[in-house]
Design a protein around this motif. Structure first.
Motif, PDB file in Angstrom:
ATOM      1  N   VAL A  66       3.870  -3.514  -1.898  1.00  0.00           N
ATOM      2  CA  VAL A  66       4.388  -3.484  -4.074  1.00  0.00           C
ATOM      3  C   VAL A  66       5.781  -3.480  -4.867  1.00  0.00           C
ATOM      4  CG1 VAL A  66       3.716  -2.593  -5.497  1.00  0.00           C
ATOM      5  CG2 VAL A  66       2.227  -3.016  -4.248  1.00  0.00           C
ATOM      6  N   ALA A  67       6.803  -2.230  -3.621  1.00  0.00           N
ATOM      7  CA  ALA A  67       7.972  -1.680  -4.003  1.00  0.00           C
ATOM      8  C   ALA A  67       9.578  -3.182  -3.894  1.00  0.00           C
ATOM      9  CB  ALA A  67       8.490  -0.019  -2.920  1.00  0.00           C
ATOM     10  N   ARG A  68       8.698  -3.596  -3.224  1.00  0.00           N
ATOM     11  CA  ARG A  68       9.600  -5.082  -3.103  1.00  0.00           C
ATOM     12  C   ARG A  68       9.020  -5.849  -3.134  1.00  0.00           C
ATOM     13  NH1 ARG A  68       9.223  -0.553   1.001  1.00  0.00           N
ATOM     14  NH2 ARG A  68      11.528  -0.759   1.758  1.00  0.00           N
ATOM     15  N   GLY A  69       8.405  -5.303  -4.458  1.00  0.00           N
ATOM     16  CA  GLY A  69       7.611  -6.830  -5.158  1.00  0.00           C
ATOM     17  C   GLY A  69       6.578  -7.903  -4.512  1.00  0.00           C
ATOM     18  N   ALA A  70       5.935  -7.660  -3.679  1.00  0.00           N
ATOM     19  CA  ALA A  70       4.350  -8.081  -3.651  1.00  0.00           C
ATOM     20  C   ALA A  70       3.699  -8.266  -4.536  1.00  0.00           C
ATOM     21  CB  ALA A  70       3.620  -7.565  -2.271  1.00  0.00           C
ATOM     22  N   SER A  71       2.342  -8.796  -5.206  1.00  0.00           N
ATOM     23  CA  SER A  71       1.737  -8.950  -6.069  1.00  0.00           C
ATOM     24  C   SER A  71       0.522  -8.783  -4.861  1.00  0.00           C
ATOM     25  CB  SER A  71       0.686 -10.087  -6.293  1.00  0.00           C
ATOM     26  OG  SER A  71       2.275 -10.215  -7.232  1.00  0.00           O
ATOM     27  N   PRO A  72      -0.128  -7.072  -5.022  1.00  0.00           N
ATOM     28  CA  PRO A  72      -1.530  -6.740  -4.724  1.00  0.00           C
ATOM     29  C   PRO A  72      -2.481  -7.304  -4.952  1.00  0.00           C
ATOM     30  CG  PRO A  72      -0.550  -4.584  -5.969  1.00  0.00           C
ATOM     31  CD  PRO A  72      -0.310  -5.650  -6.411  1.00  0.00           C
ATOM     32  N   CYS A  73      -3.964  -6.836  -4.083  1.00  0.00           N
ATOM     33  CA  CYS A  73      -5.043  -7.411  -4.533  1.00  0.00           C
ATOM     34  C   CYS A  73      -5.583  -6.592  -3.377  1.00  0.00           C
ATOM     35  CB  CYS A  73      -5.954  -8.473  -4.131  1.00  0.00           C
ATOM     36  SG  CYS A  73      -7.151  -8.738  -4.117  1.00  0.00           S
ATOM     37  N   MET A  74      -6.515  -5.557  -3.821  1.00  0.00           N
ATOM     38  CA  MET A  74      -6.805  -3.976  -2.874  1.00  0.00           C
ATOM     39  C   MET A  74      -8.045  -4.578  -3.002  1.00  0.00           C
ATOM     40  SD  MET A  74      -5.604  -2.571  -0.800  1.00  0.00           S
ATOM     41  CE  MET A  74      -4.941  -0.594  -0.114  1.00  0.00           C
ATOM     42  N   ILE A  75      -8.649  -4.240  -1.820  1.00  0.00           N
ATOM     43  CA  ILE A  75     -10.142  -3.933  -1.103  1.00  0.00           C
ATOM     44  C   ILE A  75     -10.137  -2.820  -0.720  1.00  0.00           C
ATOM     45  CG2 ILE A  75     -12.493  -5.767  -0.373  1.00  0.00           C
ATOM     46  CD1 ILE A  75     -10.621  -7.960  -0.413  1.00  0.00           C
ATOM     47  N   SER A  76     -11.446  -2.302  -1.694  1.00  0.00           N
ATOM     48  CA  SER A  76     -11.948  -0.818  -0.602  1.00  0.00           C
ATOM     49  C   SER A  76     -13.451  -0.691  -1.327  1.00  0.00           C
ATOM     50  CB  SER A  76     -11.070  -0.069  -1.330  1.00  0.00           C
ATOM     51  OG  SER A  76     -11.378   0.177  -3.187  1.00  0.00           O
ATOM     52  N   MET A  77     -14.040   1.096  -0.418  1.00  0.00           N
ATOM     53  CA  MET A  77     -15.079   0.592  -0.808  1.00  0.00           C
ATOM     54  C   MET A  77     -15.907   2.165  -1.386  1.00  0.00           C
ATOM     55  SD  MET A  77     -17.462   0.601   2.968  1.00  0.00           S
ATOM     56  CE  MET A  77     -17.175   2.436   3.416  1.00  0.00           C
ATOM     57  N   GLU A  78     -16.769   2.010  -1.892  1.00  0.00           N
ATOM     58  CA  GLU A  78     -17.175   2.886  -2.787  1.00  0.00           C
ATOM     59  C   GLU A  78     -16.946   4.367  -2.017  1.00  0.00           C
ATOM     60  OE1 GLU A  78     -20.702   1.105  -5.794  1.00  0.00           O
ATOM     61  OE2 GLU A  78     -21.556   2.294  -3.792  1.00  0.00           O
TER      62      GLU A  78
END
Ligand code: F6R
Length: 357
Positions: free
Chosen positions: A290-302
């Motif tokens: 993200v610090a280098r410009g990426a668009s993040p899509c984070m998939i995590s778990m409850e």
């Protein structure tokens, strides 16, 4: 038949909760214990090492299969790409068992290995969606994945079915060897089926994510650690084969050793964070991109989610998160391909079953 569905792929994605419930019923006896052929149990417990041989998506299921058998049953496992194994065999253990994992049961690269190891007198088990297929007939034993016919070229329900069967096989082997475990695969798979359904009912949201992240991008990265890394390989393959977006699955810690050079402003990076022990590490890796410009899509778990995560999976057993986390990835690939006008069910240059070497 695909009925009201526009594509077989979407229908097959939707069928996954039912496939898992079907597997539970087929592998359950009247006492709610695991029902599995005695001879297969014996072959697994006799082995000093298991070699899983596969190609493509089935190979990705085999990587998860290795984790499950090693963690649950304590038997060492290696997973190999069939076409590599055939011409560059590693040193084998004294009492190997070979597991061939194939949706179609017809993949030529696997057949080459099967013929070779049978000649050496080793035992072979085929896990397939097509009993009666070549690999099933020629192996000593067969386990059926019960996913029903898979028509779309891109494999979806066969992958989750294969991993479910691996979980059952692993627990059966553990019990046969009196290994202490507190993991009931049939119960946990029922929870997985419900969790899968949550995503198959969230198509609009998945379509929006595909629009936001994949509509104009040339490339995409999938990062994860341990179990999540294997799912990243599968997510990237799915996206590549049907949307033609160049995609790579990477171990979260490995990206910085070179590939991070490809991250530009707006490069989509999908992160998987379902595993507790590496949760902070993968979040750190995401911050780096993200610090280098990426668009993040984070998939995590409850349980270990963060406020800004794009998708949060309902809690399922950590061994089985791949069966759930892959569903949003399949749907995102599907909608990305659709919006790019690709032929979802019949991607260019690909055939459903690869019967030549
Ligand atoms: C990917 C895909 C292929 C197959 C591979 C192995 O979506 O369908 O990568 O997984 O060709 O096929 P089977 O499992 O039939 O041996």
């Amino acid at each position: 038949e695909k009925g009201t569905y526009p594509h077989y792929m979407l229908k097959e994605i939707d069928e996954q909760p039912f496939v898992i419930r079907n597997i539970i019923s087929k592998y359950q006896d009247e006492n709610d214990s695991i029902k599995l052929d005695e001879n297969i149990r014996q072959a697994v417990t006799d082995a000093d090492r298991i070699y899983i041989i596969a190609a493509g998506t089935s190979y990705h299921a085999g990587l998860v299969g290795k984790e499950l058998i090693e963690k649950i049953a304590g038997i060492p496992v290696e997973t190999h790409i069939a076409s590599e194994f055939l011409y560059n065999m590693p040193l084998l253990s004294k009492k190997p068992l070979f597991i061939f994992i194939s949706q179609s049961g017809e993949t030529a690269d696997l057949r080459g290995v099967l013929v070779n190891v049978k000649e050496q007198g080793f035992k072979a088990l085929t896990i397939t969606n097509v009993p009666g297929s070549t690999l099933s007939r020629e192996a000593d034993y067969t386990l059926h994945t019960y996913a029903g016919p898979e028509i779309a070229v891109a494999s979806t329900k066969a992958y989750t079915a294969q991993m479910a069967v691996f979980a059952i096989l692993a627990v059966d082997a553990a019990r046969a060897a009196n290994v202490e475990i507190d993991f009931d695969p049939l119960q946990e798979l029922a929870i997985v089926a419900n969790a899968m359904e949550i995503f198959t009912n969230k198509k609009e949201e998945m379509e929006q994510i595909a629009r936001d992240f994949m509509s104009v991008s040339r490339n995409a990265f999938f990062i994860g650690r341990s179990m999540d890394y294997h799912v990243c390989l599968e997510g990237a393959l799915k996206l590549k084969e049907i949307s033609y977006i160049q995609a790579e699955g990477f171990a979260g810690g490995e990206l910085k050793h070179g590939t991070i050079a490809l991250i530009e402003d707006g490069t989509p990076v999908i992160g998987l964070a379902t595993q507790k022990n590496v949760n902070l590490n993968i979040r750190g890796n995401m911050k780096e991109v993200v610090a280098r410009g990426a668009s993040p899509c984070m998939i995590s778990m409850e349980g270990w989610e963060d406020e800004e995560d794009t998708i949060v999976l309902p809690h399922v057993h950590e061994y089985l998160t791949p069966l759930v986390s892959v569903i949003p990835l399949q749907l995102i690939s599907y909608y990305a391909a659709l919006h790019r006008g690709c032929d979802v069910d019949k991607p260019r240059n690909l055939a459903k079953s690869v019967t030549v070497e």
